[in-house]
Design a protein around this motif. Structure first.
Motif, PDB file in Angstrom:
ATOM      1  N   ASP A  16       6.846   7.957  23.653  1.00 46.13           N
ATOM      2  CA  ASP A  16       7.224  10.034  24.448  1.00 46.13           C
ATOM      3  C   ASP A  16       7.337   9.891  22.145  1.00 46.13           C
ATOM      4  OD1 ASP A  16       6.741  12.507  24.648  1.00 46.13           O
ATOM      5  OD2 ASP A  16       8.781  12.908  25.031  1.00 46.13           O
ATOM      6  N   LEU A  17       6.854   9.331  21.199  1.00 53.82           N
ATOM      7  CA  LEU A  17       6.524  10.010  19.612  1.00 53.82           C
ATOM      8  C   LEU A  17       5.570  10.810  19.607  1.00 53.82           C
ATOM      9  CD1 LEU A  17       7.136   7.482  17.247  1.00 53.82           C
ATOM     10  CD2 LEU A  17       5.038   7.143  17.574  1.00 53.82           C
ATOM     11  N   LYS A  18       6.564  11.724  18.569  1.00 51.52           N
ATOM     12  CA  LYS A  18       5.692  13.105  18.227  1.00 51.52           C
ATOM     13  C   LYS A  18       5.817  12.967  16.800  1.00 51.52           C
ATOM     14  CE  LYS A  18       6.906  15.370  22.393  1.00 51.52           C
ATOM     15  NZ  LYS A  18       7.121  16.440  23.257  1.00 51.52           N
ATOM     16  N   LYS A  19       5.386  13.392  15.995  1.00 51.47           N
ATOM     17  CA  LYS A  19       5.714  14.149  14.337  1.00 51.47           C
ATOM     18  C   LYS A  19       4.961  15.697  14.183  1.00 51.47           C
ATOM     19  CE  LYS A  19       6.145  12.749  10.644  1.00 51.47           C
ATOM     20  NZ  LYS A  19       7.878  12.633   9.865  1.00 51.47           N
ATOM     21  N   THR A  20       6.099  15.762  13.768  1.00 48.78           N
ATOM     22  CA  THR A  20       5.460  17.810  13.283  1.00 48.78           C
ATOM     23  C   THR A  20       6.256  17.050  11.786  1.00 48.78           C
ATOM     24  OG1 THR A  20       6.504  17.969  15.312  1.00 48.78           O
ATOM     25  CG2 THR A  20       6.053  19.389  13.434  1.00 48.78           C
ATOM     26  N   VAL A  21       5.151  17.855  11.226  1.00 46.36           N
ATOM     27  CA  VAL A  21       5.500  18.442   9.315  1.00 46.36           C
ATOM     28  C   VAL A  21       5.546  20.384   9.230  1.00 46.36           C
ATOM     29  CG1 VAL A  21       4.431  16.123   8.599  1.00 46.36           C
ATOM     30  CG2 VAL A  21       3.203  18.184   9.165  1.00 46.36           C
ATOM     31  N   VAL A  22       6.410  20.253   8.333  1.00 46.85           N
ATOM     32  CA  VAL A  22       6.411  22.321   7.927  1.00 46.85           C
ATOM     33  C   VAL A  22       5.076  22.052   6.711  1.00 46.85           C
ATOM     34  CG1 VAL A  22       7.177  23.868   6.927  1.00 46.85           C
ATOM     35  CG2 VAL A  22       8.467  21.799   8.801  1.00 46.85           C
ATOM     36  N   THR A  23       3.808  23.160   6.492  1.00 43.76           N
ATOM     37  CA  THR A  23       2.569  23.152   5.931  1.00 43.76           C
ATOM     38  C   THR A  23       3.176  24.891   5.303  1.00 43.76           C
ATOM     39  OG1 THR A  23       1.310  24.240   7.634  1.00 43.76           O
ATOM     40  CG2 THR A  23       0.769  21.198   7.066  1.00 43.76           C
ATOM     41  N   GLN A  24       2.535  24.986   4.539  1.00 47.58           N
ATOM     42  CA  GLN A  24       2.418  26.776   4.143  1.00 47.58           C
ATOM     43  C   GLN A  24       2.181  27.786   5.176  1.00 47.58           C
ATOM     44  OE1 GLN A  24      -0.178  27.058   0.554  1.00 47.58           O
ATOM     45  NE2 GLN A  24       1.388  26.153  -0.800  1.00 47.58           N
ATOM     46  N   GLU A  25       1.117  26.889   6.154  1.00 47.99           N
ATOM     47  CA  GLU A  25       1.022  27.820   7.064  1.00 47.99           C
ATOM     48  C   GLU A  25       1.761  27.779   8.501  1.00 47.99           C
ATOM     49  OE1 GLU A  25      -1.297  25.722   5.868  1.00 47.99           O
ATOM     50  OE2 GLU A  25      -1.828  26.850   4.846  1.00 47.99           O
ATOM     51  N   GLY A  26       2.811  27.304   7.975  1.00 49.18           N
ATOM     52  CA  GLY A  26       3.953  26.871   9.292  1.00 49.18           C
ATOM     53  C   GLY A  26       3.720  25.459   9.835  1.00 49.18           C
ATOM     54  N   GLU A  27       4.602  24.970  10.797  1.00 49.91           N
ATOM     55  CA  GLU A  27       4.530  23.932  11.471  1.00 49.91           C
ATOM     56  C   GLU A  27       3.712  23.443  12.398  1.00 49.91           C
ATOM     57  OE1 GLU A  27       7.327  22.702  14.285  1.00 49.91           O
ATOM     58  OE2 GLU A  27       9.264  22.660  13.598  1.00 49.91           O
TER      59      GLU A  27
END
Length: 244
Positions: A16-27
């Protein structure tokens, strides 16, 4: 660095691997619940368009990045239990890389480039082992040459020798033939799979090349952050490695 003995038959296990990053447009969610089990000695290709998350997954599997959630177990060791120093030690002991851009040190000779990881890992007789590895990939006559004095195919053969000198448990390859013409790419692939099979090293490669992918035991496709098994004909035929 505790090892889970129940997982030692798996070189890599992902849950159940997840990767989220924060960008200028949001997550931005790059990986959306990846599950994967790779056995020791298995060869796996990961296909998919640019931006689908392939390289992000490779970096996470190699303990170069940290997931937002989920678990990765590498050779029986849960990465979430390790600090950065322990992750670095794990990579040094168990992991090698081959990159599309070769990533050789410009100021070191072919021999010195191959010796470098062996010396850092405390391998005895690093010089002799590096010479033997370069002989094995057909570059015994290029020991003192700098990368700029070598062709692209020769540089990638140096990179292969460097990757295998420490006898890694897992080898990650990111577009290993991407900067080579078709003929040299086929010869590099021959060499890579031959050494993979002889060493029983687990091979995980990212590629856009279906022909290369079909030489792996399994093909997976990454699309919009999700991983699925690809039903493709598999060509595990290994032709003899030739001089490039």
């Amino acid at each position: 660095m505790p090892i889970n003995k129940e997982l030692t038959d798996s070189a890599i296990r992902v849950t159940d691997l997840k990767k989220t990053v924060v960008t200028q447009e949001g997550e931005l969610t790059i990986l959306k619940g990846i599950n994967l089990d790779v056995k020791q000695g298995e060869s796996v290709a990961i296909l998919g368009p640019s931006g689908s998350g392939k390289s992000t997954l490779l970096g996470l599997l190699a303990a170069l990045d940290t997931p937002s959630s989920g678990e990765i177990t590498l050779d029986g060791v849960a990465l979430s239990k390790l600090d950065e120093e322990q992750k670095a030690a794990l990579r040094k002991q168990k992991v090698s890389f081959i990159f599309q851009s070769f990533m050789l040190v410009d100021t070191l000779t072919a021999l010195e480039n191959v010796m470098l990881p062996a010396e850092l890992s405390g391998v005895k007789d690093a010089n002799a082992k590096a010479k033997a590895m370069l002989e094995r990939v057909g570059l015994g006559h290029r020991l003192t040459h700098l990368p700029k004095q070598l062709s692209g195919g020769e540089q990638q053969r140096v990179a292969i020798a460097r990757a295998f000198i420490c006898e890694p448990k897992v080898l990650f390859a990111d577009e290993p033939t991407g900067n080579l013409d078709s003929a040299n790419g086929d010869k590099i692939a021959d060499m890579l799979f031959q050494m993979n099979q002889e060493s029983d090293t687990t091979l995980v490669l990212v590629t856009h090349d279906m022909h290369l992918a079909q030489r792996c035991a399994r093909q997976l496709t990454m699309d919009s952050g999700q991983l699925s098994e690809t039903t493709a004909s598999v060509d595990n035929t290994l032709t003899p490695a030739e001089a490039v």
